[in-house]
Write a protein that holds these residues in place. Structure first.
Motif, PDB file in Angstrom:
ATOM      1  N   LEU A   1      68.177  54.255  37.424  1.00  0.00           N
ATOM      2  CA  LEU A   1      67.666  55.614  37.573  1.00  0.00           C
ATOM      3  C   LEU A   1      67.756  56.429  36.285  1.00  0.00           C
ATOM      4  N   GLY A   2      68.049  55.758  35.175  1.00  0.00           N
ATOM      5  CA  GLY A   2      68.019  56.447  33.893  1.00  0.00           C
ATOM      6  C   GLY A   2      69.358  57.030  33.484  1.00  0.00           C
ATOM      7  N   PRO A   3      69.379  57.743  32.352  1.00  0.00           N
ATOM      8  CA  PRO A   3      70.639  58.232  31.774  1.00  0.00           C
ATOM      9  C   PRO A   3      71.196  59.490  32.444  1.00  0.00           C
ATOM     10  N   ILE A   4      70.365  60.200  33.216  1.00  0.00           N
ATOM     11  CA  ILE A   4      70.827  61.395  33.929  1.00  0.00           C
ATOM     12  C   ILE A   4      70.342  61.293  35.367  1.00  0.00           C
ATOM     13  N   VAL A   5      71.274  61.227  36.318  1.00  0.00           N
ATOM     14  CA  VAL A   5      70.930  61.062  37.727  1.00  0.00           C
ATOM     15  C   VAL A   5      71.425  62.263  38.521  1.00  0.00           C
ATOM     16  N   ALA A   6      70.510  62.963  39.154  1.00  0.00           N
ATOM     17  CA  ALA A   6      70.870  64.068  40.040  1.00  0.00           C
ATOM     18  C   ALA A   6      71.341  63.493  41.370  1.00  0.00           C
ATOM     19  N   ILE A   7      72.465  63.990  41.875  1.00  0.00           N
ATOM     20  CA  ILE A   7      73.079  63.440  43.087  1.00  0.00           C
ATOM     21  C   ILE A   7      73.517  64.558  44.016  1.00  0.00           C
ATOM     22  N   ASP A   8      73.319  64.321  45.314  1.00  0.00           N
ATOM     23  CA  ASP A   8      73.833  65.228  46.337  1.00  0.00           C
ATOM     24  C   ASP A   8      74.228  64.381  47.537  1.00  0.00           C
ATOM     25  N   CYS A   9      75.068  64.923  48.399  1.00  0.00           N
ATOM     26  CA  CYS A   9      75.536  64.195  49.585  1.00  0.00           C
ATOM     27  C   CYS A   9      75.331  65.034  50.840  1.00  0.00           C
ATOM     28  N   GLU A  10      75.163  64.343  51.957  1.00  0.00           N
ATOM     29  CA  GLU A  10      75.193  64.973  53.269  1.00  0.00           C
ATOM     30  C   GLU A  10      76.338  64.341  54.049  1.00  0.00           C
ATOM     31  N   THR A  11      77.130  65.181  54.703  1.00  0.00           N
ATOM     32  CA  THR A  11      78.298  64.726  55.442  1.00  0.00           C
ATOM     33  C   THR A  11      78.285  65.336  56.846  1.00  0.00           C
ATOM     34  N   MET A  12      79.248  64.939  57.654  1.00  0.00           N
ATOM     35  CA  MET A  12      79.360  65.494  59.003  1.00  0.00           C
ATOM     36  C   MET A  12      80.057  66.849  59.014  1.00  0.00           C
TER      37      MET A  12
ATOM     38  N   LEU B   1      67.323  59.056  60.679  1.00  0.00           N
ATOM     39  CA  LEU B   1      67.096  60.393  60.137  1.00  0.00           C
ATOM     40  C   LEU B   1      65.622  60.733  60.194  1.00  0.00           C
ATOM     41  N   THR B   2      65.316  61.980  60.472  1.00  0.00           N
ATOM     42  CA  THR B   2      63.930  62.412  60.585  1.00  0.00           C
ATOM     43  C   THR B   2      63.307  62.600  59.210  1.00  0.00           C
ATOM     44  N   ASP B   3      61.988  62.651  59.174  1.00  0.00           N
ATOM     45  CA  ASP B   3      61.293  62.928  57.918  1.00  0.00           C
ATOM     46  C   ASP B   3      61.685  64.299  57.378  1.00  0.00           C
ATOM     47  N   ALA B   4      61.903  65.255  58.293  1.00  0.00           N
ATOM     48  CA  ALA B   4      62.303  66.598  57.865  1.00  0.00           C
ATOM     49  C   ALA B   4      63.674  66.562  57.200  1.00  0.00           C
ATOM     50  N   GLN B   5      64.595  65.774  57.747  1.00  0.00           N
ATOM     51  CA  GLN B   5      65.908  65.648  57.135  1.00  0.00           C
ATOM     52  C   GLN B   5      65.819  65.007  55.753  1.00  0.00           C
ATOM     53  N   LEU B   6      65.031  63.949  55.630  1.00  0.00           N
ATOM     54  CA  LEU B   6      64.895  63.264  54.343  1.00  0.00           C
ATOM     55  C   LEU B   6      64.252  64.178  53.307  1.00  0.00           C
ATOM     56  N   SER B   7      63.260  64.951  53.721  1.00  0.00           N
ATOM     57  CA  SER B   7      62.608  65.879  52.788  1.00  0.00           C
ATOM     58  C   SER B   7      63.570  66.964  52.337  1.00  0.00           C
ATOM     59  N   TYR B   8      64.381  67.465  53.268  1.00  0.00           N
ATOM     60  CA  TYR B   8      65.382  68.463  52.905  1.00  0.00           C
ATOM     61  C   TYR B   8      66.380  67.884  51.916  1.00  0.00           C
ATOM     62  N   ALA B   9      66.903  66.688  52.228  1.00  0.00           N
ATOM     63  CA  ALA B   9      67.887  66.049  51.355  1.00  0.00           C
ATOM     64  C   ALA B   9      67.315  65.838  49.954  1.00  0.00           C
ATOM     65  N   ALA B  10      66.075  65.402  49.895  1.00  0.00           N
ATOM     66  CA  ALA B  10      65.428  65.170  48.602  1.00  0.00           C
ATOM     67  C   ALA B  10      65.297  66.459  47.805  1.00  0.00           C
ATOM     68  N   SER B  11      65.008  67.555  48.476  1.00  0.00           N
ATOM     69  CA  SER B  11      64.791  68.824  47.766  1.00  0.00           C
ATOM     70  C   SER B  11      66.024  69.281  47.009  1.00  0.00           C
ATOM     71  N   ASP B  12      67.194  68.809  47.421  1.00  0.00           N
ATOM     72  CA  ASP B  12      68.431  69.214  46.753  1.00  0.00           C
ATOM     73  C   ASP B  12      68.648  68.526  45.415  1.00  0.00           C
ATOM     74  N   VAL B  13      67.891  67.464  45.129  1.00  0.00           N
ATOM     75  CA  VAL B  13      68.083  66.758  43.858  1.00  0.00           C
ATOM     76  C   VAL B  13      66.836  66.716  42.972  1.00  0.00           C
ATOM     77  N   LEU B  14      65.665  66.943  43.535  1.00  0.00           N
ATOM     78  CA  LEU B  14      64.423  66.744  42.781  1.00  0.00           C
ATOM     79  C   LEU B  14      64.261  67.697  41.603  1.00  0.00           C
ATOM     80  N   HIS B  15      64.924  68.851  41.648  1.00  0.00           N
ATOM     81  CA  HIS B  15      64.702  69.873  40.618  1.00  0.00           C
ATOM     82  C   HIS B  15      65.933  70.134  39.747  1.00  0.00           C
ATOM     83  N   LEU B  16      66.996  69.348  39.935  1.00  0.00           N
ATOM     84  CA  LEU B  16      68.234  69.616  39.198  1.00  0.00           C
ATOM     85  C   LEU B  16      68.095  69.368  37.701  1.00  0.00           C
ATOM     86  N   HIS B  17      67.235  68.431  37.308  1.00  0.00           N
ATOM     87  CA  HIS B  17      67.043  68.192  35.870  1.00  0.00           C
ATOM     88  C   HIS B  17      66.447  69.435  35.186  1.00  0.00           C
TER      89      HIS B  17
END
Length: 203
Positions: free
Chosen positions: A16-27, A142-158
């Motif tokens: 994923l390259g030299p800089i990887v944006a990461i986020d987690c979802e927990t209970m 996981l629903t598509d809505a959940q996956l899209s939400y999770a993705a939004s937390d990392v797509l713009h961090l760079h």
């Protein structure tokens, strides 16, 4: 832009390259009590790679290798929690790291609003929804809505990092920020080891 969902670990050979944006979802918000459910990552190219973590899972070799790689900068927003959650689950401490929330607190001293949604709106002109934040991340599917939400937390961090790098340099606080980032993995470990609220530097 695409979301790639994997079970239990990143696939072999994925870089994923030299800089990887990461986020987690927990209970929940207590790593010892509330299990890690999802780790989402982006290299800043518009794609998101998501690893669904099964209940009781204690290792993810490819993910852990990337977390510990000294040549890969791990980019977080409020990394203190995500670093602790992954260390508690897998025993791997992410480093080196960069945290946009810390950067914001160092240079946006004119406000107390340092949430990701606010920063993305103010700094890079991106609006994201937080509607799925409190959904059931432990569900088997996981629903598509959940996956899209999770993705939004990392797509713009760079982009957010680029904006904060310029602001930190302008205000003469780059060195201070780097020292904070260097300490952050240990701060997360202190949380797990029983010092989440105590100021150990106080008299």
């Amino acid at each position: 832009m695409a979301n790639h969902l994997y079970q239990n670990d990143l696939p072999d050979g994925l870089h994923l390259g030299p800089i990887v944006a990461i986020d987690c979802e927990t209970m929940g918000l207590h790593p010892h009590r509330d299990r890690l459910c999802l780790v989402q990552m982006s290299s800043g190219d518009g794609d998101c790679h998501l690893v669904q973590v099964r209940k009781g899972q204690t290792d993810a070799p490819n993910l852990c290798k990337m977390l510990a790689d000294p040549d890969v900068l791990k980019l977080f927003h409020f990394g203190r929690f995500d670093i602790a959650a992954m260390h508690n689950a897998f025993g791997t401490l992410a480093a080196p790291v960069y945290c946009t929330k810390i950067a914001s607190k160092l240079v946006r001293t004119f406000t107390d609003r340092h949430g990701l949604r606010t920063l993305l709106h103010d700094m890079v002109g991106v609006d994201i929804s937080k509607y799925q934040q409190q959904s059931d991340w432990g569900a088997a599917t996981l629903t598509d809505a959940q996956l899209s939400y999770a993705a939004s937390d990392v797509l713009h961090l760079h982009k957010l990092k680029t904006a904060f790098d310029a602001m930190l340099a302008r205000e003469g606080r780059t060195e201070t920020a780097q020292a904070c980032f260097d300490f952050l993995p240990m701060r997360a470990k202190l949380d797990l080891d029983g010092w989440p609220d105590m100021d150990i530097f106080a008299h």
